[in-house]
Design a protein around this motif. Sequence first.
Motif, PDB file in Angstrom:
ATOM      1  N   THR A 130      14.206  15.474   1.917  1.00 52.03           N
ATOM      2  CA  THR A 130      13.085  15.298   0.985  1.00 52.03           C
ATOM      3  C   THR A 130      13.433  15.858  -0.381  1.00 52.03           C
ATOM      4  O   THR A 130      13.097  15.261  -1.427  1.00 52.03           O
ATOM      5  CB  THR A 130      11.824  15.971   1.541  1.00 52.03           C
ATOM      6  N   ARG A 131      14.116  17.009  -0.424  1.00 55.33           N
ATOM      7  CA  ARG A 131      14.550  17.574  -1.703  1.00 55.33           C
ATOM      8  C   ARG A 131      15.467  16.580  -2.447  1.00 55.33           C
ATOM      9  O   ARG A 131      15.321  16.356  -3.653  1.00 55.33           O
ATOM     10  CB  ARG A 131      15.307  18.886  -1.464  1.00 55.33           C
ATOM     11  N   ALA A 132      16.422  15.999  -1.689  1.00 56.50           N
ATOM     12  CA  ALA A 132      17.370  15.079  -2.319  1.00 56.50           C
ATOM     13  C   ALA A 132      16.657  13.842  -2.852  1.00 56.50           C
ATOM     14  O   ALA A 132      16.971  13.348  -3.945  1.00 56.50           O
ATOM     15  CB  ALA A 132      18.445  14.679  -1.311  1.00 56.50           C
ATOM     16  N   ALA A 133      15.675  13.341  -2.101  1.00 55.79           N
ATOM     17  CA  ALA A 133      14.949  12.151  -2.534  1.00 55.79           C
ATOM     18  C   ALA A 133      14.116  12.438  -3.779  1.00 55.79           C
ATOM     19  O   ALA A 133      14.026  11.600  -4.700  1.00 55.79           O
ATOM     20  CB  ALA A 133      14.054  11.637  -1.415  1.00 55.79           C
ATOM     21  N   LEU A 134      13.504  13.621  -3.855  1.00 52.04           N
ATOM     22  CA  LEU A 134      12.716  13.988  -5.033  1.00 52.04           C
ATOM     23  C   LEU A 134      13.609  14.086  -6.261  1.00 52.04           C
ATOM     24  O   LEU A 134      13.256  13.617  -7.348  1.00 52.04           O
ATOM     25  CB  LEU A 134      11.997  15.317  -4.781  1.00 52.04           C
ATOM     26  N   ASN A 135      14.772  14.680  -6.108  1.00 56.01           N
ATOM     27  CA  ASN A 135      15.685  14.819  -7.240  1.00 56.01           C
ATOM     28  C   ASN A 135      16.253  13.470  -7.679  1.00 56.01           C
ATOM     29  O   ASN A 135      16.429  13.216  -8.874  1.00 56.01           O
ATOM     30  CB  ASN A 135      16.828  15.770  -6.872  1.00 56.01           C
ATOM     31  N   SER A 179      14.865  12.711   7.794  1.00 54.83           N
ATOM     32  CA  SER A 179      14.159  13.952   7.499  1.00 54.83           C
ATOM     33  C   SER A 179      14.899  15.162   8.048  1.00 54.83           C
ATOM     34  O   SER A 179      14.685  16.265   7.592  1.00 54.83           O
ATOM     35  CB  SER A 179      12.746  13.904   8.075  1.00 54.83           C
ATOM     36  N   THR A 180      15.763  14.955   9.022  1.00 53.65           N
ATOM     37  CA  THR A 180      16.494  16.078   9.589  1.00 53.65           C
ATOM     38  C   THR A 180      17.961  16.059   9.198  1.00 53.65           C
ATOM     39  O   THR A 180      18.737  16.840   9.715  1.00 53.65           O
ATOM     40  CB  THR A 180      16.390  16.046  11.123  1.00 53.65           C
ATOM     41  N   GLU A 181      18.344  15.119   8.306  1.00 59.41           N
ATOM     42  CA  GLU A 181      19.746  15.006   7.944  1.00 59.41           C
ATOM     43  C   GLU A 181      20.072  15.849   6.728  1.00 59.41           C
ATOM     44  O   GLU A 181      19.263  15.997   5.812  1.00 59.41           O
ATOM     45  CB  GLU A 181      20.104  13.535   7.674  1.00 59.41           C
ATOM     46  N   PRO A 182      21.292  16.395   6.669  1.00 64.70           N
ATOM     47  CA  PRO A 182      21.709  17.185   5.512  1.00 64.70           C
ATOM     48  C   PRO A 182      22.119  16.291   4.364  1.00 64.70           C
ATOM     49  O   PRO A 182      21.988  15.078   4.430  1.00 64.70           O
ATOM     50  CB  PRO A 182      22.905  17.977   6.062  1.00 64.70           C
ATOM     51  N   THR A 183      22.629  16.872   3.297  1.00 65.02           N
ATOM     52  CA  THR A 183      23.113  16.116   2.144  1.00 65.02           C
ATOM     53  C   THR A 183      24.319  15.292   2.555  1.00 65.02           C
ATOM     54  O   THR A 183      24.922  15.537   3.596  1.00 65.02           O
ATOM     55  CB  THR A 183      23.512  17.076   1.017  1.00 65.02           C
ATOM     56  N   GLN A 232       6.733   6.641   1.543  1.00 65.91           N
ATOM     57  CA  GLN A 232       7.144   5.682   0.506  1.00 65.91           C
ATOM     58  C   GLN A 232       8.657   5.519   0.486  1.00 65.91           C
ATOM     59  O   GLN A 232       9.168   4.412   0.250  1.00 65.91           O
ATOM     60  CB  GLN A 232       6.638   6.159  -0.851  1.00 65.91           C
ATOM     61  N   LYS A 233       9.382   6.577   0.755  1.00 64.34           N
ATOM     62  CA  LYS A 233      10.838   6.537   0.694  1.00 64.34           C
ATOM     63  C   LYS A 233      11.472   6.232   2.048  1.00 64.34           C
ATOM     64  O   LYS A 233      12.713   6.203   2.153  1.00 64.34           O
ATOM     65  CB  LYS A 233      11.384   7.880   0.173  1.00 64.34           C
ATOM     66  N   GLY A 234      10.659   5.979   3.037  1.00 61.07           N
ATOM     67  CA  GLY A 234      11.210   5.631   4.340  1.00 61.07           C
ATOM     68  C   GLY A 234      11.714   6.835   5.125  1.00 61.07           C
ATOM     69  O   GLY A 234      12.534   6.675   6.040  1.00 61.07           O
ATOM     70  N   ALA A 236      10.157   4.407  10.223  1.00 63.39           N
ATOM     71  CA  ALA A 236      10.124   5.424   9.177  1.00 63.39           C
ATOM     72  C   ALA A 236      11.355   5.363   8.295  1.00 63.39           C
ATOM     73  O   ALA A 236      11.381   5.976   7.218  1.00 63.39           O
ATOM     74  CB  ALA A 236      10.000   6.807   9.812  1.00 63.39           C
ATOM     75  N   GLN A 237      12.384   4.630   8.712  1.00 65.08           N
ATOM     76  CA  GLN A 237      13.614   4.553   7.921  1.00 65.08           C
ATOM     77  C   GLN A 237      13.489   3.500   6.833  1.00 65.08           C
ATOM     78  O   GLN A 237      12.844   2.465   7.010  1.00 65.08           O
ATOM     79  CB  GLN A 237      14.803   4.228   8.829  1.00 65.08           C
ATOM     80  N   SER A 238      14.138   3.745   5.707  1.00 65.97           N
ATOM     81  CA  SER A 238      14.120   2.760   4.632  1.00 65.97           C
ATOM     82  C   SER A 238      15.084   1.623   4.930  1.00 65.97           C
ATOM     83  O   SER A 238      14.837   0.478   4.552  1.00 65.97           O
ATOM     84  CB  SER A 238      14.476   3.422   3.297  1.00 65.97           C
TER      85      SER A 238
END
Length: 846
Positions: A490-495, A806-810, A477-479, A682-684
Amino acid sequence: MLETRVTSLLIAGIASALTAAAIDPAAAEQPPAASSSSAPATAPAVAPAAASSPATTSAQPGVAAPGAPAATPSGTQAQAPLTAGTPAPAPTHPAASGAAANAQLPQPVAPGTTPAATQAAAAPAQPSPAAPATAPQPAAAAPATTPATAQAATATPTPPAAPAASSTPAATVPSQPTPSAAPASQAVTSPAAAPAVAQPAAQAATPAQPASAAAGPAATAPAATQAPAAPAPAATAAAAPTPAAADPVVVAVRAKLGDNGLASKFHPDDVAALAAFYGERSGAPLWVAADGFNAKGKALVAEIGKAADWGLEAKDFSIPAAPAAGSPAETAGDAEARLSLAAMTYVRFARGGRINPRNLSRILDVDPQIRDPKLVVADLAASETPDAVLRGAHPKYPQFEALRQALIKARGPAQPEEAVDPALKVKLPQGKTVKPGGEHADIALLRQRLKLPAEAGVKETMLDDKLAEAIKAFQFQKGLRADGTLNGATRAALNAEGEGIKKERPEVNVQRILINMEKWRWMPENPGALYVWSNVPEFYSRVIKDGKEIFKEKIIAGQPEWATPTFSANMQYIVFNPSWGVPDGIKMRELLPRLQRAGGGSFFEQLFGGGGGSAEVLKAYGLTAYRNGKPVDPSNINLSEIRSYAFTQPPGAKNPLGMVKFRFPNKHDVYMHDTTERHLFAQSYRALSHGCMRVQNPRRLADILLEADKGWSPEEVTSATRSSGEITLDRPIPVHVTYFTAIVDDDGRIAYFGDIYGHDSRISSALGRPMTFEAPRPKEAIDMAGADPIPGDGSEGSSSTITTSSTEPTPAAATGAKKAKDKNRKKRDISTNDLISGSLSGLVSN
């Protein structure tokens, strides 16, 4: 006695024959050859019969030339019938000479044909092409109505037989009543009459001779009367209908529309249409009454005043004040003219005529369909509800109406904030990556965040298969890369979702709605019963059939440097297993610089110990070079003339167009196609191509279009994919490539998208409110330019390609990682693969 009796019988027979000839046109059917020279070449086949037609030989009121004596009544035949054996003396009048020079034998009336005199009595006479007031008379026209006839008669000696023939009593011919109000053109021309020819003005001024001139020879009458007669201006003016006097207010409107000071403020086409309408109008004005605006005028004023509800501004239309009771015509005419101009401008703006999109950007290749102003005037004048005409001018698309309702809501009272779901408040700390099957303390928080408690026998801290599937759904859903792994992205997107989307100022949202409503006005009025709609900022394409969405899929669109244009075209071909020809733009801006950097000859030999740079690059990518249709040795390509070369890649696994291409010919050379770079969906943020649009599920799109066009089953489409070929559609399918940055969903919620090409900012300025909107360059697009992988080189996911988020840091860590990567790149030794990768990067993006 016998001789006397015989003589009497002969005399009586001759007299009877002469009388019959004067009455019955059949008696004159066969004129002598000697008189044929007097018949004009242009006379119709039944000209002799027409000589007896009352409609053509009788003088009508208002037809005679000025100064002519009273014409013979309608039923009176003042003519000299042709008699056998009478020679035709040479005409001396110029008009008679001209007629005789073009003479031909008259034709007899066909058997069973009604004589012209009878036809003229039964049907109204038809006007001649020239429609003069005094048309040329047939062979036996009355001398009193034809000046040329009178002059010819007086200039020619009179044989003894002529008086007897011309003195036939009027009572011998039945009189045909003629209405005095009949138009002059009908009174002088019968269906059998010859076409009228204008007579020189000098003859028109020739006065008619006295009636005694009718005693001229019978043979000269046809020649003289066939000469074209001059039109009679005075008679024409008397017979033409006089238009009713215009209303004083309408006269004032005409003057106002001719005033450049007022007209210059409006579109010239609207002014011209109104000037033509009021110039022909003789009735009352449309909107003004004795005491101000009438009901229709008030309805117009009220509707224009509500322009803001339709995304327009009432101040743009200069609504006039109603004239006071008893105002002079000039004041009422000014209000009438201004209200008409305001209504015309409203309809123009409603259909996209407020700004010209082509003036904002060369890739806004759209032409709003402005209605013909003449039709708009006609609709407004004919309608009892002109306000409905204004409302009906707006786009009929459901999205336009949905945005309009959202606009009214946004401008209304402030809406209370919705309560936040407690689960969205759960925060996941940054931590290690947890793969499916792994265990970590943060998984318990993740279960609370996704509302998915552990099943019996499963630890709260374990990432089981069911939880992994929930993570995949969120990632998709988030690309993000949908792999079910709990990672930093994924953590950053959830927050971020828990924090909510940053709310823009209300005026910003209103302006974005207005901008998108304006873009809907640029769309074709009729998009088609079946059409493809590709919306670039949203990165989605749809198929709409009978107003319903039957297909929706992700697309990849052009980078800002290679923006996908906004336009409409007709899809005509679907190509399976296509070859790829490098477009000129990519050839000059991408391929040429890379070939130049790759070098050739001595440079390549010095660097790698032999071989040609251009040859290696083209070979690695599978490109074949052609010039004038013939293959060219890549080592011998003259890069200074690269435009003269064609570079083509055959179908295959490396071909960037994939399995299928959808062609809708256009000047931008843009189309839709499959791709080998499927991981990019897969990218937004998917502004990654060189202008063309890549479709995530092109096979499904082909199934839908070929089923709709040809009735093909999926099996038939599969059969077509086994070979290379172009399928021509039976009915072209419209394709609309759009740039909508606000889309309303079925629940009335608006989804906003980034202004990736800056069009919204330009449109906002053109609408009079400069405003800059977000043009996202998300972290997954960092270092995007020149980073597309080489087809089939196995580099997907490597450091030389665009990696998914998905493999990128903050964001903070991403900046440091990028710097470290750039530093490592500088330290690396240059290799052949690195050089080729740099040369080919970006070429697969079209």
